[in-house]
Design a protein around this motif. Sequence first.
Motif, PDB file in Angstrom:
ATOM      1  N   PHE A 151      29.918  60.276  72.676  1.00  0.00           N
ATOM      2  CA  PHE A 151      29.765  59.360  71.550  1.00  0.00           C
ATOM      3  C   PHE A 151      30.469  58.022  71.760  1.00  0.00           C
ATOM      4  N   THR A 152      31.443  57.989  72.679  1.00  0.00           N
ATOM      5  CA  THR A 152      32.178  56.739  72.838  1.00  0.00           C
ATOM      6  C   THR A 152      31.779  55.979  74.105  1.00  0.00           C
ATOM      7  N   GLY A 153      31.199  56.665  75.094  1.00  0.00           N
ATOM      8  CA  GLY A 153      30.877  55.995  76.351  1.00  0.00           C
ATOM      9  C   GLY A 153      29.389  55.808  76.539  1.00  0.00           C
ATOM     10  N   ASN A 154      28.968  55.849  77.791  1.00  0.00           N
ATOM     11  CA  ASN A 154      27.558  55.700  78.106  1.00  0.00           C
ATOM     12  C   ASN A 154      26.859  57.058  77.978  1.00  0.00           C
ATOM     13  N   ASN A 155      26.023  57.182  76.945  1.00  0.00           N
ATOM     14  CA  ASN A 155      25.379  58.469  76.675  1.00  0.00           C
ATOM     15  C   ASN A 155      24.621  59.016  77.858  1.00  0.00           C
ATOM     16  N   ARG A 156      23.915  58.111  78.543  1.00  0.00           N
ATOM     17  CA  ARG A 156      22.990  58.602  79.565  1.00  0.00           C
ATOM     18  C   ARG A 156      23.704  59.220  80.746  1.00  0.00           C
ATOM     19  N   GLU A 157      24.966  58.825  80.966  1.00  0.00           N
ATOM     20  CA  GLU A 157      25.690  59.409  82.092  1.00  0.00           C
ATOM     21  C   GLU A 157      26.317  60.748  81.740  1.00  0.00           C
TER      22      GLU A 157
END
Length: 585
Positions: A345-351
């Motif tokens: 939820f806080t970073g890059n979702n796709r990774e």
Amino acid sequence: MQYKTDDGTPPPASSYYCIVGFYAIGVLIATCVFDLFFYVEYLHDLRTQPLNGEYDYIIVGSGTAGSWIATRIPSDNVLILEAGPNRNGLMDVPLFLPLLQGTNYDWHYQTEPQTQSCWAMNENRSRWPMGKVVGGTHMLNNMIHFKADRKDFSNWFETNAMLDRFMEFFEHDLWSNVERGFTTELGHVFIDAAKSLGFTEDEFFHPFVTTRHGRRWTTAHEYGTVHRPGHERMTNILVERVIVHAGIAQSVLVSRAGQRFRINARNGIILAAGTIGSAKLLLHSGIGPQSQLGQLGIETIINLPQVGKNLQDHISTGSELVLIRNPLNLHPVDIVHPKNVFHYFTGNNRESSLSFGGCEAVGFVSFGGNYTSDLQFMVLPAGLSSDGGVHLRKILNIKDSVWHDYYEPLLRMGQSVVTILPILLHPKSRGEITLRSSHVRDAPVINPNYLTSYEDVNVLIKGIRLLQKITQQPPARKLGLEFNPKPFPGCTMQPFDSDAYWECYVRSVTHTIYHPVGTCRMGSTGADSVVSSSDLRVHGVQNLFVADASVMPGLPSGNPNSVAMAIAEYFVRSNFPPSSVMPEK
Ligand SMILES: Cc1cc2nc3c(=O)[nH]c(=O)nc-3n(C[C@H](O)[C@H](O)[C@H](O)COP(=O)(O)OP(=O)(O)OC[C@H]3O[C@@H](n4cnc5c(N)ncnc54)[C@H](O)[C@@H]3O)c2cc1C
Ligand SMILES: *[C@@H]1O[C@H](CO)[C@@H](O)[C@H](O)[C@H]1NC(C)=O
Ligand SMILES: *[C@@H]1O[C@H](CO)[C@@H](O)[C@H](O)[C@H]1NC(C)=O
């Protein structure tokens, strides 16, 4: 036979209890959170009422097809009725999908006991989860987006012009919300191994999934982005039946919390309640096989013998069939690990591995028939024992005795497994849906008759044989893939690895791939079908349509969600003048 870790020592038992404990707590918390959302929505919905008693169009069901129709229909006076509640953002996290099965957002269907299949399941029954929520089954599916080929539909329509109209959905790329999903090493290796057998990258590849920035994106999400001021959507409301008067469908009878009321439709009632829901609704409305309805005391309005017939589903085999020496970079515990959830939820979702829909590679194989493919592979980086037996074995209905004998020992030994499913794409077996009683809240009788045709068994055995070859290729060997050498309980009488052994195996480990279709099939007359293939109108009734997965006369050569969208688009294009249809984006 013994399983060992890399350095040859069995892993400590503590890691086993750790997985089980961790997972059990995670599932419990997730279930409570989903339940909480459900009841909040439910209480909220109880206070809402329809604004009017009459609309131009009523759409029943807000699933894959229903929400697409709502997005595209050129009418500003539409009511959408959905039996389930609103969706919430937590459900958009792809890897949570197995957690939704068995909750209030699922219809909890299961099949009748099967005689020729599902022997490893309790009472030989297969569980059939289906979405009961805004977004329908698209909210709990694996999100694979299949780009279908015209060849598969050559006998679906009466004229070429109709087929052309149907194919416009795919040819104009009307659904563009797709991304390549998360993969582990396994997906690449599987594709490489297939290539070394001569398969091409058009046949074996990483699939597209229906996500946006790593979050689930359904036709209901899409509907949320269009501005339709004259539309209304009611949730937590069950459509009980359609009222047909003088050959015209005029209204629907709905209920909520013990209250029943009628809502009228001036121009059309469109059933998009899914393969089970739409057939069930027609039968309760007196539209179906007369003799069957008579036995239940339901008055026949239109005798349509094909309603509920022609049920077909994709099935597969193989769980804990392929072992892997080195663990992959995705651990099942990731699904419920708070750190992982926080990063998503806080970073890059796709990774994040949480953006993962479950399947990382697919393969399509033709044995030279009338279809583009006869067999599909789906590759998943875990097995049904990977969660410690806490959740997956329950949603797959595995018998306790089989669990303890076959699956649990792998877990205790810390043996990693992967799942590579060979899928039968065009079964010969046909099933049906009938009503259990005239009570609308009773689940129907679902009998898919899995594997009643021997040819179906044969295709699955061919799939296992091909999988053996793939796992013997150098890239697969390097990763440490190998077939499970343990005979399956109940099949030990047959010589291991003989065709007779695999027949027993396939009939024991019969997994649905959750793609039932066909119960309101389209065609030309009321004798051979339920709706007309020219405009999806129910034969013999004015203003009543079915437009969802149930109208498919057969299965596509791949995952059906995109085909359900194409059917919804076909409905709109067939019933409204081209100039009025919403512009393409
Ligand atoms: C676990 C799982 C994984 C899957 N994975 C994939 C995949 O990766 N790729 C793929 O292509 N397909 C997949 N599928 C299949 C795909 O999701 C379905 O084929 C598709 O969603 C069917 O769409 P539909 O519009 O026909 O029905 P649905 O999406 O099921 O919509 C029907 C809607 O009608 C509502 N409804 C039903 N009866 C009533 C009533 N009486 N009153 C009011 N509302 C009612 C339901 O609640 C539901 O919202 C999967 C399915 C499952 C279960
Ligand atoms: C399930 O299948 C087994 C194996 O064929 C059979 O013996 C048993 O009677 C079946 N059970 C049910 C409930 O049909
Ligand atoms: C292919 O289609 C033709 C014509 O519809 C049919 O006669 C034939 O049996 C089909 N072949 C197979 C392998 O299904």
